[in-house]
Design an enzyme around this catalytic site. Structure first.
Site, PDB file in Angstrom:
ATOM      1  N   GLY A 342       0.801  -1.218   0.000  1.00 42.25           N
ATOM      2  CA  GLY A 342       0.000   0.000   0.000  1.00 42.25           C
ATOM      3  C   GLY A 342       0.830   1.262   0.000  1.00 42.25           C
ATOM      4  N   GLU A 365       7.213   9.278 -29.749  1.00 45.35           N
ATOM      5  CA  GLU A 365       8.279   8.834 -30.660  1.00 45.35           C
ATOM      6  C   GLU A 365       8.004   7.438 -31.213  1.00 45.35           C
ATOM      7  OE1 GLU A 365       9.444  11.457 -30.848  1.00 45.35           O
ATOM      8  OE2 GLU A 365      10.196  12.352 -29.012  1.00 45.35           O
TER       9      GLU A 365
END
Length: 395
Positions: A342, A365
């Site tokens: 967590g 790209e």
């Protein structure tokens, strides 16, 4: 526990100069980026104050020679990109847009006057450039761009829109690609020219410590001397994109390595069931898998760098690194987050930030699909693009 994976003695493949360059950039990132990047990312702030420092570090246009550019090797540039992206993809993207795209376009396709005017100042960080190719309706298929430049006497009049253009709102010069009656051409547009407007895109879930913009061009007039004389057709911008793609092949390894290092440190400190979680078999498997992928990615990138330094690098080989290394980096960042449990969603830890950034890197790209088809065409000899644009232009 060793932080940086070096299972195959990768450093033994590097020269002292290459290691020294990597060490300098890594130290810069450790000192000037790591303490602040979580805050910059949270507030969506690009650290423009670092630009002069990056220039002093010698990473702006560092692989270009002459005109005040550092003239370092392709491998040194790759190692620098890797260290910068270990800090944040946005930082490496700035260096890539400035050097591999904007400066590279001028260096490859500009006149002597254009090179002498712009490149020294850009290498010093005194002028920032951007690269305007992508449009709202033209991403993977730039041949469909609608931005048009019309010749009127000794001037060109540009009209159109560009999107996802890095640095445009803080740039002083924009490399703008446009259709003309004679095909695609490139123009150097000073951003204070009437009719030019750049607006940052917000809000973003990725690349938050970076700047991407919409550009509007409304009857923007530039002289003939602003046209890049050696830029003819789509091969011109794609030659610049290949420079950026090469840097990405190295850069993403930095994001992956930083994610791995974060997970490894955490695993050694986090106690559960009266022992560090690094002692659990499943955690060790995750760490080993990450380390192996980083080692493989480094070897791919180094092979490309050596080929580039000898002038033997082919476009399809750049696609190998852009596709494979980016895929691996995203998987590593996501897996590293699971080691953190967590706590991995906290900005205190880098993997989730890297994973979010890498979704953008994966797209720009050339998407996974584009690089897959470039490689598919190379392997089979059959062009699978729906467009009639030849694959060698795409590559």
């Amino acid at each position: 526990m060793t932080a940086v994976p070096d299972l195959l003695d990768f450093d033994g493949l590097l020269s002292p100069d290459e290691i020294a360059m990597r060490t300098r950039v890594r130290a810069f990132v450790d000192e000037r980026v790591r303490p602040h990047i979580a805050d910059w990312y949270d507030r969506a702030v690009f650290p423009a104050t670092l630009v002069p420092e990056l220039a002093e570090l010698g990473v702006l246009g560092m692989h270009l020679t002459g005109y005040g550019c550092p003239g370092r090797s392709a491998v040194e540039y790759g190692l620098a990109a890797m260290e910068l992206e270990a800090g944040d993809s946005g930082l490496r993207t700035f260096v890539s847009v400035q050097g591999s795209l904007a400066m590279s376009a001028i260096h490859k396709h500009g006149s002597e006057d254009q090179k002498n005017r712009w490149l020294p100042a850009m290498a010093r960080g005194e002028v920032i450039g951007c690269f305007g190719l992508t449009e709202p309706g033209s991403g993977s298929d730039p041949s469909s761009m609608t931005t048009f430049a019309r010749r009127v006497g000794d001037e060109w009049v540009l009209n159109g829109s560009k999107r996802w253009i890095g640095l445009a709102s803080i740039a002083q010069v924009a490399v703008i690609w446009a259709q003309t009656d004679e095909g695609v051409r490139g123009f150097l547009v000073e951003t204070d020219t009437p009719g030019f407007a750049a607006t940052p895109i917000a809000p973003k879930m990725s690349m938050r410590a970076s700047i991407q913009c919409d550009i509007e061009l409304r009857d923007v007039r530039v002289p003939e001397s602003a046209r890049l004389p050696e830029a003819r057709g789509l091969r011109a911008p794609f030659s610049c994109l290949n420079e950026a793609r090469y840097g990405i092949g190295w850069g993403v390894i930095g994001a992956a390595r930083d994610s791995y290092e974060t997970a490894l440190r955490y695993a050694g400190e986090r106690m559960q069931f009266n022992q560090p979680i690094a002692g659990f078999q499943l955690t060790q498997q995750k760490l080993v898998d990450m380390a192996l992928e980083i080692e493989k990615a480094q070897l791919v990138a180094l092979r490309l760098g050596r080929l580039k330094d000898t002038g033997e690098l082919s476009p399809h080989q750049i696609s190998v690194a852009k596709l494979a290394n980016t895929r691996a980096a995203i998987a590593i960042a996501r897996e590293a987050r699971t080691v953190l449990g967590g706590n991995g969603v906290s900005a205190e830890y880098s993997p989730m930030r890297h994973a979010a950034n890498l979704e953008s890197v994966r797209t720009y790209e050339g998407t996974d699909e584009i690089h897959t088809l470039i490689l598919g065409a190379h392997i089979t000899g059959i062009q699978a693009f729906r467009s009639t644009t030849p694959v060698e232009v795409r590559a």
